[in-house]
Design a protein around this motif. Structure first.
Motif, PDB file in Angstrom:
ATOM      1  N   LEU A  91      -0.467  19.309  39.440  1.00 33.26           N
ATOM      2  CA  LEU A  91       0.530  19.700  38.450  1.00 33.26           C
ATOM      3  C   LEU A  91       0.195  21.027  37.778  1.00 33.26           C
ATOM      4  O   LEU A  91       1.084  21.844  37.531  1.00 33.26           O
ATOM      5  CB  LEU A  91       0.683  18.585  37.412  1.00 33.26           C
ATOM      6  N   GLU A  92      -1.085  21.258  37.482  1.00 34.88           N
ATOM      7  CA  GLU A  92      -1.485  22.536  36.873  1.00 34.88           C
ATOM      8  C   GLU A  92      -1.183  23.705  37.805  1.00 34.88           C
ATOM      9  O   GLU A  92      -0.663  24.732  37.380  1.00 34.88           O
ATOM     10  CB  GLU A  92      -2.973  22.497  36.515  1.00 34.88           C
ATOM     11  N   HIS A  93      -1.484  23.545  39.086  1.00 32.21           N
ATOM     12  CA  HIS A  93      -1.194  24.586  40.077  1.00 32.21           C
ATOM     13  C   HIS A  93       0.318  24.823  40.157  1.00 32.21           C
ATOM     14  O   HIS A  93       0.789  25.962  40.182  1.00 32.21           O
ATOM     15  CB  HIS A  93      -1.763  24.169  41.429  1.00 32.21           C
ATOM     16  N   SER A 106       2.521  24.255  37.810  1.00 33.16           N
ATOM     17  CA  SER A 106       2.933  24.903  36.567  1.00 33.16           C
ATOM     18  C   SER A 106       2.663  26.404  36.614  1.00 33.16           C
ATOM     19  O   SER A 106       3.504  27.212  36.230  1.00 33.16           O
ATOM     20  CB  SER A 106       2.202  24.263  35.393  1.00 33.16           C
ATOM     21  N   ARG A 107       1.479  26.784  37.102  1.00 30.91           N
ATOM     22  CA  ARG A 107       1.148  28.214  37.225  1.00 30.91           C
ATOM     23  C   ARG A 107       2.093  28.907  38.201  1.00 30.91           C
ATOM     24  O   ARG A 107       2.564  30.016  37.951  1.00 30.91           O
ATOM     25  CB  ARG A 107      -0.304  28.398  37.674  1.00 30.91           C
ATOM     26  N   ASP A 153       4.253  31.653  36.436  1.00 31.39           N
ATOM     27  CA  ASP A 153       3.715  32.990  36.709  1.00 31.39           C
ATOM     28  C   ASP A 153       4.348  33.689  37.895  1.00 31.39           C
ATOM     29  O   ASP A 153       4.251  34.909  38.013  1.00 31.39           O
ATOM     30  CB  ASP A 153       2.196  32.913  36.942  1.00 31.39           C
TER      31      ASP A 153
END
Length: 158
Positions: free
Chosen positions: A118-120, A122-123, A127
């Motif tokens: 999920l963090e990947h 989100s980035r 971004d």
């Protein structure tokens, strides 16, 4: 591009190669009841005519730490040719996007995204995708489980 003229043997060759692209020409020839040289000529013709477009290893994304898949629907703010081309070029630079399809309907593109978590994701979303000035709307759906994954195409009747 028009469909290639394929007979039953060609279709069988394609089905067998899609199932196992690493088999030897001799093994393939035996399965389609041709001599090895006749089988090789047919496969080479299918390659030359662009029916067979390549060979590759199928890799398990989870074994690479890429366990999260999402389908992301994207709508652009503008549809002029320059901006559409710029978006397509950018999508091709993102390794997280394994497939991108232009659609009809209320969304312009469907991206198949494969990331580590999920963090990947989100980035990637914040971004890269949303940093594109021409992206107007994004809607994401995460894969809970895969019910069917067919890498091989169904063969049309001969």
């Amino acid at each position: 591009m028009s469909a290639a003229e394929l007979d039953r043997t060609d279709l069988l060759l394609l089905a067998l190669l899609q199932r196992d692209g690493r088999q030897t020409n001799a093994e393939l020839a035996e399965q389609v009841h041709l001599s090895a040289s006749a089988c090789l000529r047919r496969v080479q013709r299918l390659e030359r005519e662009g029916v067979i477009v390549g060979y590759r290893a199928e890799v398990d994304p989870e074994r690479l730490g890429l366990g999260l898949q999402a389908f992301v629907r994207v709508q652009l703010k503008s549809h002029d040719a320059r901006r559409v081309d710029a978006f397509a070029r950018q999508v091709n630079r993102w390794p997280e996007v394994v497939a991108c399809h232009a659609l009809t309907g209320d969304m312009d593109y469907l991206l198949h995204v494969v990331v580590g978590g999920l963090e990947h994701f989100s980035r990637f979303l914040l971004d890269q995708l949303l940093a594109q000035g021409d992206v107007g709307d994004v809607n994401s759906s995460f894969v809970l489980r895969t019910v069917k994954r067919a890498r091989a195409l169904g063969m049309p009747p001969a």
